[in-house]
Design a protein around this motif. Sequence first.
Motif, PDB file in Angstrom:
ATOM      1  N   ALA A  55       1.081  -1.222  -0.073  1.00  0.00           N
ATOM      2  CA  ALA A  55      -0.336   0.035  -0.219  1.00  0.00           C
ATOM      3  C   ALA A  55       0.818   0.900   0.082  1.00  0.00           C
ATOM      4  CB  ALA A  55      -0.782   0.370   1.819  1.00  0.00           C
ATOM      5  N   ASN A  56       1.910   0.960   0.736  1.00  0.00           N
ATOM      6  CA  ASN A  56       3.408   2.701   0.482  1.00  0.00           C
ATOM      7  C   ASN A  56       3.581   2.612  -0.804  1.00  0.00           C
ATOM      8  OD1 ASN A  56       2.185   2.464   3.391  1.00  0.00           O
ATOM      9  ND2 ASN A  56       4.061   1.974   4.518  1.00  0.00           N
ATOM     10  N   ILE A  57       3.634   1.842  -1.440  1.00  0.00           N
ATOM     11  CA  ILE A  57       4.384   1.784  -2.560  1.00  0.00           C
ATOM     12  C   ILE A  57       3.457   2.237  -2.984  1.00  0.00           C
ATOM     13  CG2 ILE A  57       5.857   0.970  -4.091  1.00  0.00           C
ATOM     14  CD1 ILE A  57       6.911  -0.707  -2.337  1.00  0.00           C
ATOM     15  N   TYR A  58       2.398   1.469  -3.663  1.00  0.00           N
ATOM     16  CA  TYR A  58       1.326   2.030  -4.395  1.00  0.00           C
ATOM     17  C   TYR A  58       0.343   3.356  -4.265  1.00  0.00           C
ATOM     18  CZ  TYR A  58       0.357  -3.357  -5.959  1.00  0.00           C
ATOM     19  OH  TYR A  58      -0.133  -3.888  -6.963  1.00  0.00           O
ATOM     20  N   PHE A  59       0.321   3.811  -3.054  1.00  0.00           N
ATOM     21  CA  PHE A  59      -0.364   5.118  -2.679  1.00  0.00           C
ATOM     22  C   PHE A  59       0.391   5.934  -2.249  1.00  0.00           C
ATOM     23  CE2 PHE A  59      -3.109   1.386  -4.693  1.00  0.00           C
ATOM     24  CZ  PHE A  59      -3.936   1.912  -5.744  1.00  0.00           C
ATOM     25  N   PRO A  60       1.960   6.282  -2.258  1.00  0.00           N
ATOM     26  CA  PRO A  60       2.099   7.549  -1.624  1.00  0.00           C
ATOM     27  C   PRO A  60       1.728   8.323  -1.091  1.00  0.00           C
ATOM     28  CG  PRO A  60       3.666   6.432  -2.904  1.00  0.00           C
ATOM     29  CD  PRO A  60       2.693   6.341  -3.060  1.00  0.00           C
ATOM     30  N   GLN A  61       0.568   8.602  -2.103  1.00  0.00           N
ATOM     31  CA  GLN A  61      -0.073  10.503  -2.043  1.00  0.00           C
ATOM     32  C   GLN A  61      -1.122  10.586  -1.184  1.00  0.00           C
ATOM     33  OE1 GLN A  61      -0.045   8.230  -4.241  1.00  0.00           O
ATOM     34  NE2 GLN A  61      -1.260   8.241  -6.018  1.00  0.00           N
ATOM     35  N   ASP A  63      -3.216   9.424   2.388  1.00  0.00           N
ATOM     36  CA  ASP A  63      -3.039   8.908   3.710  1.00  0.00           C
ATOM     37  C   ASP A  63      -3.543   7.490   3.913  1.00  0.00           C
ATOM     38  OD1 ASP A  63      -5.803   8.434   4.556  1.00  0.00           O
ATOM     39  OD2 ASP A  63      -6.417  10.151   4.078  1.00  0.00           O
ATOM     40  N   PRO A  64      -2.277   7.005   5.181  1.00  0.00           N
ATOM     41  CA  PRO A  64      -2.542   5.842   5.640  1.00  0.00           C
ATOM     42  C   PRO A  64      -3.134   4.574   5.300  1.00  0.00           C
ATOM     43  CG  PRO A  64      -0.812   6.841   7.107  1.00  0.00           C
ATOM     44  CD  PRO A  64      -2.339   7.691   6.018  1.00  0.00           C
ATOM     45  N   ASP A  65      -4.437   5.585   6.205  1.00  0.00           N
ATOM     46  CA  ASP A  65      -6.076   5.131   6.053  1.00  0.00           C
ATOM     47  C   ASP A  65      -6.692   4.545   4.397  1.00  0.00           C
ATOM     48  OD1 ASP A  65      -5.604   4.050   8.555  1.00  0.00           O
ATOM     49  OD2 ASP A  65      -7.609   5.543   8.798  1.00  0.00           O
ATOM     50  N   GLU A  66      -6.700   5.437   3.709  1.00  0.00           N
ATOM     51  CA  GLU A  66      -6.952   5.392   2.685  1.00  0.00           C
ATOM     52  C   GLU A  66      -6.207   4.775   1.094  1.00  0.00           C
ATOM     53  OE1 GLU A  66     -10.175   6.622   0.636  1.00  0.00           O
ATOM     54  OE2 GLU A  66     -10.824   7.210   2.971  1.00  0.00           O
ATOM     55  N   ARG A  67      -4.692   4.401   1.669  1.00  0.00           N
ATOM     56  CA  ARG A  67      -3.568   4.001   0.878  1.00  0.00           C
ATOM     57  C   ARG A  67      -3.667   2.007   0.968  1.00  0.00           C
ATOM     58  NH1 ARG A  67       1.883   5.922   3.439  1.00  0.00           N
ATOM     59  NH2 ARG A  67       0.525   7.941   2.479  1.00  0.00           N
ATOM     60  N   LEU A  70      -7.877   1.112  -0.943  1.00  0.00           N
ATOM     61  CA  LEU A  70      -7.665   1.440  -1.776  1.00  0.00           C
ATOM     62  C   LEU A  70      -7.044   0.094  -2.048  1.00  0.00           C
ATOM     63  CD1 LEU A  70      -8.535   2.454  -4.790  1.00  0.00           C
ATOM     64  CD2 LEU A  70      -6.807   3.346  -4.577  1.00  0.00           C
ATOM     65  N   THR A  71      -5.788   0.060  -1.577  1.00  0.00           N
ATOM     66  CA  THR A  71      -4.872  -1.422  -1.888  1.00  0.00           C
ATOM     67  C   THR A  71      -5.490  -2.897  -1.591  1.00  0.00           C
ATOM     68  OG1 THR A  71      -2.900  -0.194  -1.245  1.00  0.00           O
ATOM     69  CG2 THR A  71      -2.547  -3.085  -1.283  1.00  0.00           C
ATOM     70  N   LEU A  72      -6.135  -2.839  -1.097  1.00  0.00           N
ATOM     71  CA  LEU A  72      -7.258  -3.953  -0.169  1.00  0.00           C
ATOM     72  C   LEU A  72      -8.661  -4.444  -1.298  1.00  0.00           C
ATOM     73  CD1 LEU A  72      -7.532  -3.966   3.861  1.00  0.00           C
ATOM     74  CD2 LEU A  72      -6.195  -5.438   1.908  1.00  0.00           C
ATOM     75  N   GLU A  73      -8.667  -3.498  -1.900  1.00  0.00           N
ATOM     76  CA  GLU A  73      -9.935  -3.186  -3.014  1.00  0.00           C
ATOM     77  C   GLU A  73      -9.224  -3.720  -4.397  1.00  0.00           C
ATOM     78  OE1 GLU A  73     -13.172  -0.867  -5.651  1.00  0.00           O
ATOM     79  OE2 GLU A  73     -12.018   0.067  -3.758  1.00  0.00           O
ATOM     80  N   CYS A  74      -7.838  -4.067  -4.521  1.00  0.00           N
ATOM     81  CA  CYS A  74      -7.228  -4.115  -5.895  1.00  0.00           C
ATOM     82  C   CYS A  74      -7.053  -5.963  -5.868  1.00  0.00           C
ATOM     83  CB  CYS A  74      -6.019  -3.418  -5.784  1.00  0.00           C
ATOM     84  SG  CYS A  74      -6.014  -1.177  -6.304  1.00  0.00           S
ATOM     85  N   LEU A  75      -6.632  -5.669  -4.009  1.00  0.00           N
ATOM     86  CA  LEU A  75      -6.215  -7.223  -3.542  1.00  0.00           C
ATOM     87  C   LEU A  75      -7.590  -8.076  -3.736  1.00  0.00           C
ATOM     88  CD1 LEU A  75      -3.773  -6.189  -0.974  1.00  0.00           C
ATOM     89  CD2 LEU A  75      -3.125  -6.949  -3.364  1.00  0.00           C
TER      90      LEU A  75
END
Length: 209
Positions: A55-61, A63-67, A70-75
């Motif tokens: 999540a940190n690499i995918y969406f550094p822009q 905030d932590p909760d949102e990244r 969104l990563t969990l939705e991708c997964l």
Amino acid sequence: MKQCIIFDMDGTLWDSSESVLAAGNEVIEKRLGIKNYLNQDIMNQVMGLEIEEIANIYFPQLDPDERLKLTLECLDNENKYIAKHGGILYDGVEETLAKLSQKHDLMIVTNAQDGYVEAMFAAHPLGQYFKDYETHGRTGLVKGENLKLIMKRNGYQDACYVGDTMKDYEACELAGIPMIYASYGFGKVANAWKTIDHFSELLDLFEGM
């Protein structure tokens, strides 16, 4: 003597990056309106990492909760996509697993999300060869702890792990087991117990054990 052989997935059994990219970009375009956000360079950075690290690499822009959300939705979409489309199994994987499973107990431990192993089994007929599997997404544990967990669950004090990254090597160090380095994968490991350049070399390695 029957051995416990535990496998990583990405970079060891298969390359699923094409499906991962397609599934992730499908969600990202829908949520952020950006086409082709993920690429192979990003995939190479996240292979073998835990979900929060991805999540940190995918969406550094974000905030932590949102990244993470969104990563969990991708997964989640990734599991659905892979179950339908699969990935690219490395040469000799199915044949080698079939032979190894006749004499040894085969298992999987991966840092992937819950459902990822099942998605691979849905797309490729490999589930019949594995006695057990565990994921970071299901337990929340680091890979080394999951290695210890699956060994204890199956009554093994010793095992070996087949993987392709330094994360795998560090997990083996934590679990106190040797690593077989799959040099054809995504990472570089210098201090592994053994190295294989082709998956089928495992047959020679475990012959007579």
